[in-house]
Design an enzyme around this catalytic site. Sequence first.
Site, PDB file in Angstrom:
ATOM      1  N   GLU B 140       0.882  -1.165   0.000  1.00  0.00           N
ATOM      2  CA  GLU B 140       0.000   0.000   0.000  1.00  0.00           C
ATOM      3  C   GLU B 140       0.911   1.204   0.000  1.00  0.00           C
ATOM      4  OE1 GLU B 140      -1.250   2.980   0.417  1.00  0.00           O
ATOM      5  OE2 GLU B 140      -2.103   2.744   2.433  1.00  0.00           O
ATOM      6  N   GLU B 149       4.729  11.136  -1.962  1.00  0.00           N
ATOM      7  CA  GLU B 149       5.544  10.231  -1.155  1.00  0.00           C
ATOM      8  C   GLU B 149       6.529   9.424  -1.995  1.00  0.00           C
ATOM      9  OE1 GLU B 149       3.591   8.020   2.003  1.00  0.00           O
ATOM     10  OE2 GLU B 149       1.829   9.310   1.881  1.00  0.00           O
TER      11      GLU B 149
END
Lengths: 376, 376
Positions: B140, B149
Amino acid sequence: MAARGGGGGRGGPARVSNLDGDAPESTDFANYFCTYAYLYHQKDMLEDHKRTGAYYNACMQNREQFAGKVVLDVGTGSGILAIFAARAGARKVYAVEATDMAKSAKRLVAAQGLEGSIEVIQGVIESVELPEKVDIIISEWMGYFLLRESMLDSVLVARDRFLKPGGALYPSHARMVLAPIRSNQCRQRQGDFQNSMEGWAEFLGEMKRYYNVDLDCLSDDYRKEQLDYFSHTAAWTDIHPSQVVGTAAVFKTYDLHTLTLEELKAPLNASFNIRVLEDGPVDAYCGWFDTQFKGSAENPTTNEVVLSTAPDPTGATHWGQQSFFLHPPVDCAEGDVLAVEIDVVRRKDNQRLMDVKIQHRVEGKGKARTSCFHIE
Amino acid sequence: MAARGGGGGRGGPARVSNLDGDAPESTDFANYFCTYAYLYHQKDMLEDHKRTGAYYNACMQNREQFAGKVVLDVGTGSGILAIFAARAGARKVYAVEATDMAKSAKRLVAAQGLEGSIEVIQGVIESVELPEKVDIIISEWMGYFLLRESMLDSVLVARDRFLKPGGALYPSHARMVLAPIRSNQCRQRQGDFQNSMEGWAEFLGEMKRYYNVDLDCLSDDYRKEQLDYFSHTAAWTDIHPSQVVGTAAVFKTYDLHTLTLEELKAPLNASFNIRVLEDGPVDAYCGWFDTQFKGSAENPTTNEVVLSTAPDPTGATHWGQQSFFLHPPVDCAEGDVLAVEIDVVRRKDNQRLMDVKIQHRVEGKGKARTSCFHIE
């Protein structure tokens, strides 16, 4: 994954828990200095008029001390203190700033027509070079509970590198104060913690029902994490003087002219008594500081200025007061004496943050209790 | 000084503006990974049941694909996906986690009695060693607007290092979507910006009156800083489907089995048309993503699961949607076609953050406008 924002949990400072010892300079830069590169944040500090006004007065009410002198401003930010020093008559001001705010300072200095006397230097004080020694070092280095940010380290380095014998530090002295207070926030925080733990219990049920995963083995850790946040983290507070229910103890004084870096970096330990002035619970110990502008022994100020962050009915400075809430509160009666021992230690994972341990007991009653906190 | 909290301004991620190129690993660790070491944050993600449920279903509805297989979970956090994979029948699961959360994962795995099949390894995927290749990589890795990110980088590294030929990635595909929306937040943000600038004007007056310092030379920079914050920063939003006033364009699809690290790191550029479905202003472009669990060509899933973060009347996932507010909004009529070009580029000062440029025009009317944003 989606980590909201950056830094540590809940907007707290980043923790480098798996790196040994000091964080490297780049990490420190990313986590500490960067905040000061925002005008928004400079404005926050500048419009704290108790702060800015105290420095203004320290300069303008002591023009004799500045006239014709060489001054160093450590961490000049927008350049404001350098401007005050120049306006007070300094012949030359070196204004050192680590962040890109140095560029703004340069422009601000020029806009006041002071580029002839103020030299803005972008760099860290530990490594900049100045062409001469200075008569005065001015700096606004104070963090929450005085010591957070550990920026005083840099001022002492500047003093040892650049201050002439007999030269003066502005401010010259600092004092740390602790007093018992009454505050409903104590119960609010306790309630928030309870809510959080009830939320965890519901969450456990969901995870079990939806996915057949039992997370109860993490409950103790979650409880610790939440206690840490709600009960062991010092809180920024704006306390009214009427909330102070005992004597305020000055438990530490610093003379910045004689303080050594070793003393400053060493754990701070102090024992003192506080007299309770009202019946009822003591919900927290509340900490604040003041700094004094006395000049040096050889070059004392004409007019001593004090910058205080004590509880004030007109509202707090941007430092507020740091409150250390007790869970549960301590029941006291007027005349009780609280025997307190405080330890303030730099955090191993981030030298700019602090751990605070408060041991306390009502004299003659019960046994001593220990409460541990950190200042984020 | 008193920098509240850590990290960048206003709780945003730290900027390392005066360091060249990539931040060093220690800074990245301090600013990125640390968030995931909090159970509080793990709980936030776990109780996002659209997220956790999608992974649960992807495993449990595809037991044939997991039975007897070797699985790698990249960034296991609490260990939940590794547990799902083991429960779905995997013979062995390697669960890799960079932060101390690995210790909690180990305990959680043991509490489910799965320590025989799940091996938790604390380390970064770029440098860990596994004793064997794997059949499935589950992870994930999605951030805001999918790419924030940059954790997909690590999944591709894991794929290239450890996935057997024909092995499957869970999820296997991802799509990015942009749609025009109507939202009162646009005017709110504009109002907040105006208030902020009025506050600056008052502040200038005070600084002049109190200290005779003219800060007007910094007004343009302050305006830029505030515009950057209020108008050029993408906002986390929970949009109701009725706020979507045009067609939603899938402007980028990723097949994770064939995507290269070079393609992923390269700037993303896409051009597409959006049809306006209602008269009135378009206040923002709203971006979201979905991921699909199709398995690989050689090992397709039996039941395809989709995890969508699209506007939903029951509320958003923890990713929300990223909204890019337009100042001013674009006046549109039903049937208008918006010709849109989007560029998504990693930030030079922090590879985990993104700059987004949206060029757009109502076809046949006016000229193209460019709006620039960043995702914090």
